[in-house]
Design an enzyme around this catalytic site. Structure first.
Site, PDB file in Angstrom:
ATOM      1  N   SER A  31       0.921  -1.232   0.132  1.00 65.66           N
ATOM      2  CA  SER A  31      -0.088  -0.181  -0.090  1.00 65.66           C
ATOM      3  C   SER A  31       1.097   1.257   0.110  1.00 65.66           C
ATOM      4  CB  SER A  31      -1.022  -0.176   1.280  1.00 65.66           C
ATOM      5  OG  SER A  31      -0.152   0.003   2.439  1.00 65.66           O
ATOM      6  N   GLU A  33       1.226   5.461   0.702  1.00 63.13           N
ATOM      7  CA  GLU A  33       0.878   6.646   1.221  1.00 63.13           C
ATOM      8  C   GLU A  33       1.220   8.009   0.742  1.00 63.13           C
ATOM      9  OE1 GLU A  33       0.858   6.679   5.559  1.00 63.13           O
ATOM     10  OE2 GLU A  33       1.638   8.677   5.708  1.00 63.13           O
ATOM     11  N   TYR A  65      -3.654  13.601   6.343  1.00 66.43           N
ATOM     12  CA  TYR A  65      -4.504  14.863   6.909  1.00 66.43           C
ATOM     13  C   TYR A  65      -3.628  15.508   7.932  1.00 66.43           C
ATOM     14  CZ  TYR A  65      -9.088  16.451   8.736  1.00 66.43           C
ATOM     15  OH  TYR A  65     -10.096  17.299   8.900  1.00 66.43           O
ATOM     16  N   GLY A 124      -3.082  12.408  16.059  1.00 65.56           N
ATOM     17  CA  GLY A 124      -2.791  13.718  15.653  1.00 65.56           C
ATOM     18  C   GLY A 124      -1.752  14.239  16.571  1.00 65.56           C
ATOM     19  N   ALA A 142      -6.842   8.404  19.545  1.00 62.10           N
ATOM     20  CA  ALA A 142      -7.195   7.804  18.594  1.00 62.10           C
ATOM     21  C   ALA A 142      -8.337   6.371  19.013  1.00 62.10           C
ATOM     22  CB  ALA A 142      -5.982   7.203  17.864  1.00 62.10           C
ATOM     23  N   HIS A 172       5.814   5.576  20.935  1.00 58.44           N
ATOM     24  CA  HIS A 172       5.914   7.141  20.395  1.00 58.44           C
ATOM     25  C   HIS A 172       6.276   8.171  21.639  1.00 58.44           C
ATOM     26  CE1 HIS A 172       3.200  10.811  20.390  1.00 58.44           C
ATOM     27  NE2 HIS A 172       2.590  10.405  19.135  1.00 58.44           N
ATOM     28  N   ASP A 181       2.245   2.243  25.681  1.00 61.25           N
ATOM     29  CA  ASP A 181       2.103   2.727  24.201  1.00 61.25           C
ATOM     30  C   ASP A 181       1.224   1.355  23.547  1.00 61.25           C
ATOM     31  OD1 ASP A 181       2.210   4.435  22.327  1.00 61.25           O
ATOM     32  OD2 ASP A 181       4.159   3.494  21.635  1.00 61.25           O
ATOM     33  N   LYS A 188      -6.865   0.557  20.701  1.00 64.21           N
ATOM     34  CA  LYS A 188      -7.523   0.825  19.567  1.00 64.21           C
ATOM     35  C   LYS A 188      -8.035  -0.194  18.733  1.00 64.21           C
ATOM     36  CE  LYS A 188      -3.405   3.363  18.493  1.00 64.21           C
ATOM     37  NZ  LYS A 188      -2.608   4.284  17.804  1.00 64.21           N
ATOM     38  N   GLN A 199       4.888   3.325  12.352  1.00 70.56           N
ATOM     39  CA  GLN A 199       5.797   4.449  11.937  1.00 70.56           C
ATOM     40  C   GLN A 199       6.957   4.155  11.332  1.00 70.56           C
ATOM     41  OE1 GLN A 199       6.359   7.357  11.272  1.00 70.56           O
ATOM     42  NE2 GLN A 199       5.774   8.354  13.373  1.00 70.56           N
ATOM     43  N   PHE A 239      13.245  14.362  10.651  1.00 69.85           N
ATOM     44  CA  PHE A 239      12.110  13.696  10.782  1.00 69.85           C
ATOM     45  C   PHE A 239      12.267  12.700  11.840  1.00 69.85           C
ATOM     46  CE2 PHE A 239       8.239  11.533   8.326  1.00 69.85           C
ATOM     47  CZ  PHE A 239       7.326  12.435   9.295  1.00 69.85           C
TER      48      PHE A 239
HETATM   49  P1  FAD Z   1      -2.784   7.675  19.874  1.00 71.41           P
HETATM   50  O1  FAD Z   1      -2.896   6.307  19.399  1.00 71.41           O
HETATM   51  O2  FAD Z   1      -3.928   8.390  20.685  1.00 71.41           O
HETATM   52  O3  FAD Z   1      -1.521   7.822  20.778  1.00 71.41           O
HETATM   53  C1  FAD Z   1      -0.444   7.131  20.692  1.00 71.41           C
HETATM   54  C2  FAD Z   1       0.738   7.207  21.931  1.00 71.41           C
HETATM   55  O4  FAD Z   1       0.971   8.309  21.944  1.00 71.41           O
HETATM   56  C3  FAD Z   1       0.027   6.612  23.070  1.00 71.41           C
HETATM   57  O5  FAD Z   1       1.059   5.882  23.842  1.00 71.41           O
HETATM   58  C4  FAD Z   1      -0.215   8.045  23.686  1.00 71.41           C
HETATM   59  O6  FAD Z   1      -0.201   7.883  24.923  1.00 71.41           O
HETATM   60  C5  FAD Z   1       0.867   8.895  23.373  1.00 71.41           C
HETATM   61  N1  FAD Z   1       0.259  10.440  22.923  1.00 71.41           N
HETATM   62  C6  FAD Z   1      -0.179  10.945  21.803  1.00 71.41           C
HETATM   63  N2  FAD Z   1      -0.341  12.349  22.162  1.00 71.41           N
HETATM   64  C7  FAD Z   1      -0.187  12.335  23.392  1.00 71.41           C
HETATM   65  C8  FAD Z   1      -0.170  13.630  24.408  1.00 71.41           C
HETATM   66  N3  FAD Z   1      -0.622  14.767  23.910  1.00 71.41           N
HETATM   67  N4  FAD Z   1       0.063  13.418  25.823  1.00 71.41           N
HETATM   68  C9  FAD Z   1       0.375  12.133  26.134  1.00 71.41           C
HETATM   69  N5  FAD Z   1       0.770  11.228  25.309  1.00 71.41           N
HETATM   70  C10 FAD Z   1       0.430  11.276  24.065  1.00 71.41           C
HETATM   71  N6  FAD Z   1      -0.466  12.572  11.606  1.00 71.41           N
HETATM   72  C11 FAD Z   1      -1.015  13.762  11.241  1.00 71.41           C
HETATM   73  O7  FAD Z   1      -1.106  15.037  11.680  1.00 71.41           O
HETATM   74  N7  FAD Z   1      -1.707  13.208   9.961  1.00 71.41           N
HETATM   75  C12 FAD Z   1      -1.615  12.121   9.607  1.00 71.41           C
HETATM   76  O8  FAD Z   1      -2.031  11.847   8.264  1.00 71.41           O
HETATM   77  C13 FAD Z   1      -0.798  11.049  10.157  1.00 71.41           C
HETATM   78  N8  FAD Z   1      -0.701   9.874   9.718  1.00 71.41           N
HETATM   79  C14 FAD Z   1       0.163   8.853  10.263  1.00 71.41           C
HETATM   80  C15 FAD Z   1       0.037   7.742   9.714  1.00 71.41           C
HETATM   81  C16 FAD Z   1       0.811   6.517  10.359  1.00 71.41           C
HETATM   82  C17 FAD Z   1       0.798   5.241   9.928  1.00 71.41           C
HETATM   83  C18 FAD Z   1       1.471   6.819  11.594  1.00 71.41           C
HETATM   84  C19 FAD Z   1       2.221   5.915  12.340  1.00 71.41           C
HETATM   85  C20 FAD Z   1       1.452   8.099  12.043  1.00 71.41           C
HETATM   86  C21 FAD Z   1       0.701   9.247  11.393  1.00 71.41           C
HETATM   87  N9  FAD Z   1       0.585  10.744  12.117  1.00 71.41           N
HETATM   88  C22 FAD Z   1      -0.118  11.435  11.295  1.00 71.41           C
HETATM   89  C23 FAD Z   1       1.251  10.851  13.169  1.00 71.41           C
HETATM   90  C24 FAD Z   1       0.291  10.832  14.467  1.00 71.41           C
HETATM   91  O9  FAD Z   1      -0.849  11.702  14.367  1.00 71.41           O
HETATM   92  C25 FAD Z   1       1.269  11.107  15.677  1.00 71.41           C
HETATM   93  O10 FAD Z   1       2.206  10.376  15.753  1.00 71.41           O
HETATM   94  C26 FAD Z   1       0.383  11.527  17.005  1.00 71.41           C
HETATM   95  O11 FAD Z   1       1.195  12.125  17.908  1.00 71.41           O
HETATM   96  C27 FAD Z   1      -0.200  10.248  17.549  1.00 71.41           C
HETATM   97  O12 FAD Z   1      -1.300   9.927  16.888  1.00 71.41           O
HETATM   98  P2  FAD Z   1      -2.120   8.462  17.381  1.00 71.41           P
HETATM   99  O13 FAD Z   1      -3.213   8.214  16.592  1.00 71.41           O
HETATM  100  O14 FAD Z   1      -1.060   7.508  17.274  1.00 71.41           O
HETATM  101  O15 FAD Z   1      -2.417   8.618  18.957  1.00 71.41           O
END
Ligand code: FAD
Length: 325
Positions: A31, A33, A65, A124, A142, A172, A181, A188, A199, A239
């Site tokens: 796939s 991206e 996004y 995000g 998420a 993360h 984590d 999820k 990642q 990055f």
């Molecule tokens: P969650 O699953 O909610 O959290 C993931 C981990 O991070 C958990 O352990 C949580 O505790 C910790 N965490 C996250 N934020 C906090 C916080 N504020 N305080 C404390 N702990 C925290 N980003 C974009 O903006 N747009 C995209 O399109 C995008 N696509 C992605 C696609 C992939 C495959 C990956 C791996 C990442 C992508 N990201 C994108 C990055 C992602 O939004 C960030 O990594 C974000 O910080 C965590 O999102 P998550 O959905 O994993 O969060």
């Protein structure tokens, strides 16, 4: 003593690596991206990229996004444009920080109305200057977003929606611990996600260890490695620092003086990415998600070396696989 050019020296160094014979495989699923381009030229370039990669028969392509909806319109236009131009299955990424539940629901509706049946559901990152990014009346993470999407499609009576979520083989950067984590990833999946996409990482063993730990933690959904072929190495280093991705010393050795030698860099980058994928494939990994950076050549070369060739040239499959595995 032979006076090697830098290119010959690099080829010689790579030639010393063990390299099994390439076989055309029909069990590898890929796939791709993309990010939403900011201009019509960028969109044309992306369309070229998608057309170039489409014959590799990807399970899906996805469009990122911006946090807080910063690319909402562009992401949308890109998704619609890709569906119209290529007919590929397009997944829309969706982040929830900085948005109310109503705004998030309207983005989900826009996706569904455009024919999108796969959402990559993400928290995000907070915008610059914010510590957390959660807004009153918004989803906090998420896992909450995944549950909300599942409720939403059920209320609308729409079936067959795929949800992917993010996973972090190197933890993360904001997570309190590796266990926290992993527990979060399980939440999820338990909330209704079908798969996790990781990642990017460069040490294949890191992914394989993470996969084992996830299985031990009771996560049985597919975990798809996110593969980032190296474009400009200095950019990848920056990055990676933000994402908590380790860059092994051997990569610094291979790439550090190649930023101004794009031809050599591309050859090395495709070799390194293919080697990474092949090692994972040797351990039973059959799905790969490529961060293409909207440029097809590196990803295409990597897929080829991995044995994924354009559809018309592939051996017939016993059973055509489903579009999303
Ligand atoms: P969650 O699953 O909610 O959290 C993931 C981990 O991070 C958990 O352990 C949580 O505790 C910790 N965490 C996250 N934020 C906090 C916080 N504020 N305080 C404390 N702990 C925290 N980003 C974009 O903006 N747009 C995209 O399109 C995008 N696509 C992605 C696609 C992939 C495959 C990956 C791996 C990442 C992508 N990201 C994108 C990055 C992602 O939004 C960030 O990594 C974000 O910080 C965590 O999102 P998550 O959905 O994993 O969060």
């Amino acid at each position: 003593m032979i006076d090697y050019t830098p290119e010959q020296a690099m080829a010689e160094r790579l030639a010393r690596r063990p390299w099994p014979v390439t076989l055309i495989r029909n069990d590898i699923n890929v796939s791709f991206e993309f990010f939403p381009p900011a201009s019509s030229d960028g969109f044309n370039e992306l369309t070229r990229c998608a057309h170039h990669l489409a014959p590799l028969n990807p399970d899906f392509v996805s469009v990122t996004y911006g946090t807080g909806g910063t690319t909402r319109e562009r992401t949308h236009a890109t998704i619609r444009g890709l569906i119209d131009a290529t007919g590929l299955a397009v997944a829309g990424h969706l982040t929830c920080v900085g948005a109310t539940k109503d705004v998030t629901a309207s983005v989900i509706d826009d996706y569904l109305d455009a024919g999108v049946r796969h959402i990559v559901a993400l928290r995000g990152d907070p915008s610059a200057g914010q510590t957390d990014g959660t807004v009153a009346g918004g989803y906090r993470n998420a896992a909450e977003l995944v549950a909300a999407i599942r409720n939403h499609v059920e209320e609308r009576g729409i079936g067959g929606l795929q949800i992917s979520v993010a996973a972090y083989p190197e933890v993360h950067p904001r997570a309190s611990s590796a266990k926290a984590d992993m527990d979060n990833l399980k939440r999820k999946i338990d909330a209704g996600a079908d798969r996790a996409i990781t990642q990017f990482f460069f040490d294949s063993d890191t992914f394989l260890r993470f996969l084992d730990q996830a299985r031990t933690a009771g996560i049985h959904a597919p975990i798809v490695p996110g593969i980032m072929p190296v474009t400009r190495f200095s950019g990848v280093v920056r990055f990676a620092e933000r994402c908590g991705t380790d860059i092994p010393a051997w990569m610094h050795e291979l790439f550090s003086d190649l930023d101004d030698s794009p031809g050599v860099r591309r050859l090395v980058a495709a070799t390194v990415a293919a080697e990474q994928c092949r090692r994972l494939a040797e351990h039973g990994v059959t799905n790969f998600h490529f961060y293409t950076m909207n440029s097809p050549e590196l990803t295409s070369a990597t897929c080829r070396i991995l044995g994924v060739i354009p559809r018309a040239n592939r051996p017939a499959k016993d059973n055509e696989r489903s579009k999303v595995s």
